[in-house]
Design an enzyme around this catalytic site. Sequence first.
Site, short mmCIF file in Angstrom:
data_model
loop_
_atom_site.label_atom_id
_atom_site.label_comp_id
_atom_site.label_asym_id
_atom_site.label_seq_id
_atom_site.Cartn_x
_atom_site.Cartn_y
_atom_site.Cartn_z
N SER A 93 0.75 -1.44 -0.28
CA SER A 93 -0.50 0.20 -0.01
C SER A 93 0.99 1.08 0.27
O SER A 93 -0.02 2.59 -0.06
CB SER A 93 -0.80 -0.16 1.25
OG SER A 93 -1.78 -0.95 0.65
N LYS A 96 -0.32 3.80 -2.60
CA LYS A 96 -0.85 4.90 -2.60
C LYS A 96 -0.39 6.34 -2.15
O LYS A 96 -0.98 6.83 -1.41
CB LYS A 96 -1.68 4.59 -1.52
CG LYS A 96 -2.87 3.54 -1.43
CD LYS A 96 -3.84 2.82 -0.43
CE LYS A 96 -4.48 1.79 -0.90
NZ LYS A 96 -3.87 0.58 -0.39
N SER A 153 -6.70 3.25 4.31
CA SER A 153 -5.50 2.11 3.04
C SER A 153 -6.74 2.06 2.36
O SER A 153 -6.04 0.67 1.78
CB SER A 153 -4.78 1.62 4.22
OG SER A 153 -4.06 1.44 2.88
N LYS A 255 3.18 6.77 5.20
CA LYS A 255 2.24 5.59 4.41
C LYS A 255 1.97 3.88 4.38
O LYS A 255 3.91 3.91 5.01
CB LYS A 255 2.22 5.72 3.01
CG LYS A 255 0.95 5.00 2.40
CD LYS A 255 -0.13 5.38 3.35
CE LYS A 255 -1.33 4.72 2.28
NZ LYS A 255 -1.03 3.01 3.62
#
Length: 412
Positions: A93, A96, A153, A255
């Site tokens: 992720s 992202k 997320s 993140k």
Amino acid sequence: MYNVHFVFLLSCRVFVLMLKSYPMSPSCQNHSSFSVLAFVTLAMLFLPVAMASPPLAPPSPPSVGAGGYLLMDYYSGSVLVDKNTDKRVPPASLTKMMTSYVVFSELKAGNLTPEEEVLISEKAWRTPGSRTFLEVNTHVPVEILLKGMIVQSGNDASVALAEHIAGDEAVFAQRMNQEAKRLGLTRTNFVNATGLPDDNHYTTARDMAILGIALIRDFPELYKLHAIKSYEYNNIKQFNRNKLLWRDESVDGIKTGHTEAAGYCLVAAARKDGMRLLSVVMDADSVKSRTEAARSLLRYGFRFFETHRLYTGGAVISTVPVWKGKSDTLEVGVKDDLYITVPARRQESAIRADMQVNALITAPITEGKVYGKIRVLLDDELLLERPVIALQSVPEGGMWKKAFDSIRLYFH
């Protein structure tokens, strides 16, 4: 930097010469004990200086339980700690971050608004993995989807945004790769907006650090979404998976990521005492280990290093002569602020900047053109090198000015 042993010996020699020239009584002249005592006394005075140790190098970085990691200074770009930083790995992720970058770009360009409503497709709704709990065929504002993607997320939110901007997730991935190339992510390729596993979907720790810096630099206001600890949608309160937001007040993003192939990943950014650092942790074995790894790296960087701005971008560093131009001089400097990161508490005298400018500069001159370089050294070790540019344009002079300077150059 002064050589303390040289200073000590020179001072002793001067003091002895002073003693020899100082009038003494015959009784003192017959005894060498006075001179010996004076020399010993002087030696004791200078002993702390003579025995002063050079600044200690930073200790070895902490042991980090992860497949790869990196600690980078935001301002200087200096890498302070690294392991397997260029190894190709799945980003999970962390993908992202680039999805956010593209969406932020659309918002900044005015092609998108935070209030704009996005139709949630069945594909977005069915996307596996972490979710924002969107409902198919509903309309959700861009700002809510951004929070769902960044804080929770949510894969569903990521796909919904990708489809809204590009019409299709695969087309959106092309846009992601265009931005990656422009930003210099040389070992990264995206095939989706979520980070779900694919053999052709990969990155490196170094590329993720570069992307993190770009997010903060290019979108300072929108970046603040990464510091949100929780938000509520559909009566469901959702929490940010970056545990450092609760444990370290200097941390303000960025993140987390996790898949079986990628392990537990985290890009964390923190700001303290005028410094900003980014840590990247790839392939840790748990949420706890990635959190502790990132925290250890950040603590190490803030404790043992410091960052200084040497020159301001666009400010005049020097003025150099110009030939055959309407002006006889040219102001030169660096394009962007020039920072260096050095071990903490190093003496400023250990840092040296050497500027080399072309010996012969003739008009016409275009603002921004490179006319030399500046080298920054720490104890004679090269830290960085940057181009020196013209800070102004200088057109050609008239016929007589050019003729006169041609004669001068002949004898120059």
